[in-house]
Design a protein around this motif. Sequence first.
Motif, short mmCIF file in Angstrom:
data_model
loop_
_atom_site.label_atom_id
_atom_site.label_comp_id
_atom_site.label_asym_id
_atom_site.label_seq_id
_atom_site.Cartn_x
_atom_site.Cartn_y
_atom_site.Cartn_z
N GLY A 95 0.83 -1.20 0.00
CA GLY A 95 0.00 0.00 0.00
C GLY A 95 0.86 1.25 0.00
O GLY A 95 2.03 1.23 -0.38
N GLY A 96 0.28 2.35 0.45
CA GLY A 96 1.03 3.60 0.52
C GLY A 96 1.00 4.36 -0.79
O GLY A 96 0.47 3.90 -1.81
N THR A 97 1.60 5.53 -0.77
CA THR A 97 1.62 6.42 -1.93
C THR A 97 2.68 5.98 -2.92
O THR A 97 3.85 5.79 -2.56
CB THR A 97 1.91 7.87 -1.49
OG1 THR A 97 0.97 8.25 -0.48
CG2 THR A 97 1.82 8.82 -2.66
N LEU A 98 2.29 5.81 -4.17
CA LEU A 98 3.20 5.36 -5.22
C LEU A 98 4.34 6.34 -5.40
O LEU A 98 4.13 7.55 -5.50
CB LEU A 98 2.43 5.19 -6.53
CG LEU A 98 3.24 4.65 -7.72
CD1 LEU A 98 3.66 3.21 -7.47
CD2 LEU A 98 2.41 4.75 -9.01
N MET A 99 5.57 5.82 -5.44
CA MET A 99 6.79 6.59 -5.69
C MET A 99 7.13 7.59 -4.58
O MET A 99 7.99 8.45 -4.76
CB MET A 99 6.71 7.33 -7.03
CG MET A 99 6.45 6.45 -8.23
SD MET A 99 7.80 5.30 -8.59
CE MET A 99 9.03 6.42 -9.28
N ALA A 100 6.46 7.49 -3.42
CA ALA A 100 6.75 8.41 -2.33
C ALA A 100 7.96 7.92 -1.54
O ALA A 100 8.14 6.72 -1.33
CB ALA A 100 5.55 8.53 -1.40
N GLU A 101 8.78 8.84 -1.08
CA GLU A 101 9.96 8.47 -0.31
C GLU A 101 9.57 7.83 1.02
O GLU A 101 10.23 6.91 1.50
CB GLU A 101 10.83 9.70 -0.07
CG GLU A 101 12.23 9.39 0.37
CD GLU A 101 13.15 10.59 0.23
OE1 GLU A 101 13.92 10.64 -0.75
OE2 GLU A 101 13.10 11.48 1.10
N ARG A 102 8.50 8.32 1.59
CA ARG A 102 7.95 7.75 2.84
C ARG A 102 6.49 7.42 2.56
O ARG A 102 5.60 8.23 2.81
CB ARG A 102 8.12 8.74 3.99
CG ARG A 102 9.60 9.02 4.29
CD ARG A 102 9.81 10.24 5.15
NE ARG A 102 11.23 10.46 5.43
CZ ARG A 102 12.05 11.14 4.62
NH1 ARG A 102 11.59 11.67 3.50
NH2 ARG A 102 13.32 11.29 4.94
N PRO A 103 6.21 6.22 2.04
CA PRO A 103 4.89 5.91 1.48
C PRO A 103 3.76 5.68 2.49
O PRO A 103 2.61 5.58 2.09
CB PRO A 103 5.15 4.64 0.67
CG PRO A 103 6.34 4.02 1.30
CD PRO A 103 7.19 5.14 1.80
N CYS A 104 4.07 5.58 3.80
CA CYS A 104 3.03 5.40 4.82
C CYS A 104 2.15 4.18 4.52
O CYS A 104 0.94 4.31 4.28
CB CYS A 104 2.16 6.65 4.95
SG CYS A 104 3.07 8.14 5.40
N CYS A 105 2.76 3.02 4.52
CA CYS A 105 2.05 1.78 4.16
C CYS A 105 1.24 1.25 5.34
O CYS A 105 1.67 1.30 6.48
CB CYS A 105 3.06 0.73 3.72
SG CYS A 105 4.11 1.26 2.35
N ARG A 106 0.05 0.69 5.02
CA ARG A 106 -0.81 0.14 6.07
C ARG A 106 -1.47 -1.18 5.64
O ARG A 106 -2.33 -1.68 6.35
CB ARG A 106 -1.90 1.15 6.44
CG ARG A 106 -1.36 2.41 7.11
CD ARG A 106 -2.48 3.34 7.52
NE ARG A 106 -1.97 4.48 8.27
CZ ARG A 106 -1.51 5.59 7.73
NH1 ARG A 106 -1.49 5.71 6.41
NH2 ARG A 106 -1.06 6.58 8.47
N ARG A 107 -1.08 -1.73 4.52
CA ARG A 107 -1.78 -2.89 3.99
C ARG A 107 -1.37 -4.19 4.68
O ARG A 107 -2.20 -5.08 4.88
CB ARG A 107 -1.54 -3.00 2.48
CG ARG A 107 -2.35 -4.08 1.80
CD ARG A 107 -2.39 -3.86 0.31
NE ARG A 107 -3.14 -2.64 -0.01
CZ ARG A 107 -3.18 -2.09 -1.22
NH1 ARG A 107 -2.50 -2.62 -2.22
NH2 ARG A 107 -3.88 -1.00 -1.43
N VAL A 108 -0.10 -4.32 5.06
CA VAL A 108 0.40 -5.53 5.72
C VAL A 108 0.70 -5.20 7.17
O VAL A 108 1.53 -4.33 7.45
CB VAL A 108 1.66 -6.07 5.02
CG1 VAL A 108 2.16 -7.32 5.73
CG2 VAL A 108 1.37 -6.37 3.55
#
Length: 288
Positions: A95-108
């Motif tokens: 998850g998270g923002t595509l191509m972001a340096e700090r994508p803030c993932c929450r899917r796993v």
Amino acid sequence: MSTFFGMVDVFPRREIVLSSPSRTLVGPGAVCSLSENIWRFPHIVANLCTDNTIRNRAALFRKVGLNNYPLTPSEASRASRTPNMSWRTFSKVFGGTLMAERPCCRRVEGYGNFLCTNNMAQPFAPRFPGEPGVILYFQDADTVETTNEMFHLLVSPSAARADCSLLRYSGIYTRVPLRHTALGADEWLSLSSACRNKWILRLQDGAAPHLRAIHARASLRNTLGHDPSPADVRRWMRKYKEVKTGRWLLNTAFKSGKEKLRFEVVKCVGYDVHLATIIRNEMVVDRV
């Protein structure tokens, strides 16, 4: 046994200790110990701009006791067999923002703290699993490194700085506590023009409050002829919610040292074999 994300033992088998040289010369600069756990790296960016080879990077960090994290044979084997991950697959899985340096993932669950760098904006980031490195960021940015003790680092594996389509897992990293983490005007100018342009472009495209504040200060300095007060900055931001400062004024602000990038030194403290397995399995599926 200490674990991170509830998966694997990630703490180094040999503690990585910051040594205490009173004053050690590193190229044209010096590394000074200020206290037991607080370090100052004057001119580190200028040093790396002069010579960013693997050999010089290792010498620079070794002077202060920052060595490559010693992967076990099984970790090294897994790292060598872990393929590069496309950004498309990374976003699909975590998850998270595509191509972001700090994508803030929450899917796993348990895998949300990621720092994903590319060579153009982060030329001094670690290049291979376990290597220390230097990360640049905007002043007042709320980063995953400052809000979390440890984070996963993925870097661009391509030698072509413009190619940011792939990510390589480097390990679990943490920040080294530092003082004096601002780039001076000379260090800003020592960055490549491509790197400086990338940061100015990020500033122009961004809408976060700390980026808007840089726009406000640059614009107000040009209008007032002196540094604006915090109240002036707040009024400008309320009045000009969609207005952005021109590229020339932003460049001038950093070239003059009125605005400064910050930097942090990061070191590897472990290698998550489970995450490496996820990446390997997903890339196998992605190729099918």
